[in-house]
Motif scaffolding. Structure first.
Motif, mmCIF file in Angstrom:
data_model
loop_
_atom_site.group_PDB
_atom_site.id
_atom_site.type_symbol
_atom_site.label_atom_id
_atom_site.label_comp_id
_atom_site.label_asym_id
_atom_site.label_seq_id
_atom_site.Cartn_x
_atom_site.Cartn_y
_atom_site.Cartn_z
ATOM 1 N N SER A 62 -3.198 -6.189 10.490
ATOM 2 C CA SER A 62 -2.223 -5.114 10.658
ATOM 3 C C SER A 62 -1.635 -4.624 9.333
ATOM 4 O O SER A 62 -0.856 -3.681 9.320
ATOM 5 N N ALA A 63 -1.982 -5.243 8.210
ATOM 6 C CA ALA A 63 -1.450 -4.818 6.918
ATOM 7 C C ALA A 63 -2.159 -3.541 6.456
ATOM 8 O O ALA A 63 -3.381 -3.479 6.414
ATOM 9 N N VAL A 64 -1.375 -2.514 6.140
ATOM 10 C CA VAL A 64 -1.904 -1.254 5.641
ATOM 11 C C VAL A 64 -1.113 -0.900 4.393
ATOM 12 O O VAL A 64 0.107 -0.793 4.434
ATOM 13 N N HIS A 65 -1.806 -0.727 3.264
ATOM 14 C CA HIS A 65 -1.153 -0.403 1.995
ATOM 15 C C HIS A 65 -1.942 0.691 1.290
ATOM 16 O O HIS A 65 -3.168 0.609 1.211
ATOM 17 N N TYR A 66 -1.238 1.683 0.760
ATOM 18 C CA TYR A 66 -1.891 2.758 0.020
ATOM 19 C C TYR A 66 -1.264 2.887 -1.352
ATOM 20 O O TYR A 66 -0.053 2.840 -1.509
ATOM 21 N N SER A 67 -2.089 3.099 -2.343
ATOM 22 C CA SER A 67 -1.655 3.328 -3.713
ATOM 23 C C SER A 67 -1.047 4.726 -3.830
ATOM 24 O O SER A 67 -1.422 5.643 -3.098
ATOM 25 N N GLU A 68 -0.144 4.894 -4.754
ATOM 26 C CA GLU A 68 0.428 6.213 -5.038
ATOM 27 C C GLU A 68 -0.636 7.183 -5.546
ATOM 28 O O GLU A 68 -0.435 8.387 -5.550
#
Length: 122
Positions: A62-68
């Motif tokens: 469930s972890a969702v991470h996006y770079s700037e």
């Protein structure tokens, strides 16, 4: 070679579908389970030559991470009209609007933190 789609991992499929449908007018073209716990949805306008948005959700991760530094962009006829629409949906503007000699654009964040740009060519 043809660019087919951009994949976006999301925490909640229904929320992501509503977000992209309401703001961009994209329609669900295909939604299906990929394997236990994973679901995929392809969204687009239904034309044969378009690039699609692929939404993926995985209950096992469930972890969702996006770079700037990662974003997706949509062409709009009017940045001002899109700003009004975004504000009416109570979505904060992340940055902009910005103007260059040939364009105007601004950015918001989708429900998963991905930067979404709305771009008007002048």
């Amino acid at each position: 070679m043809k660019f087919l789609w951009t994949s976006i991992y999301v925490k909640n499929m229904d929320e992501a579908i509503a977000f992209y449908s309401n703001l961009t007018g994209l329609q669900v073209l295909k939604r299906f389970p990929a394997r236990p716990g994973m679901e995929i949805t392809f969204m687009g306008n239904g034309t044969t030559d378009e690039t699609l948005v692929e939404l993926l959700t995985d209950s096992n991760n469930s972890a969702v991470h996006y770079s700037e530094f990662i974003s997706i962009g949509f062409a709009v006829d009017s940045v001002d009209a899109m700003l009004d629409k975004v504000k009416s949906e109570n979505i904060p503007v992340h940055s902009g609007p910005f103007e260059t000699p040939g364009s105007k654009f601004f950015c918001i964040k989708d429900p998963n933190g991905l930067t979404v740009q709305f771009f008007q060519q002048k």
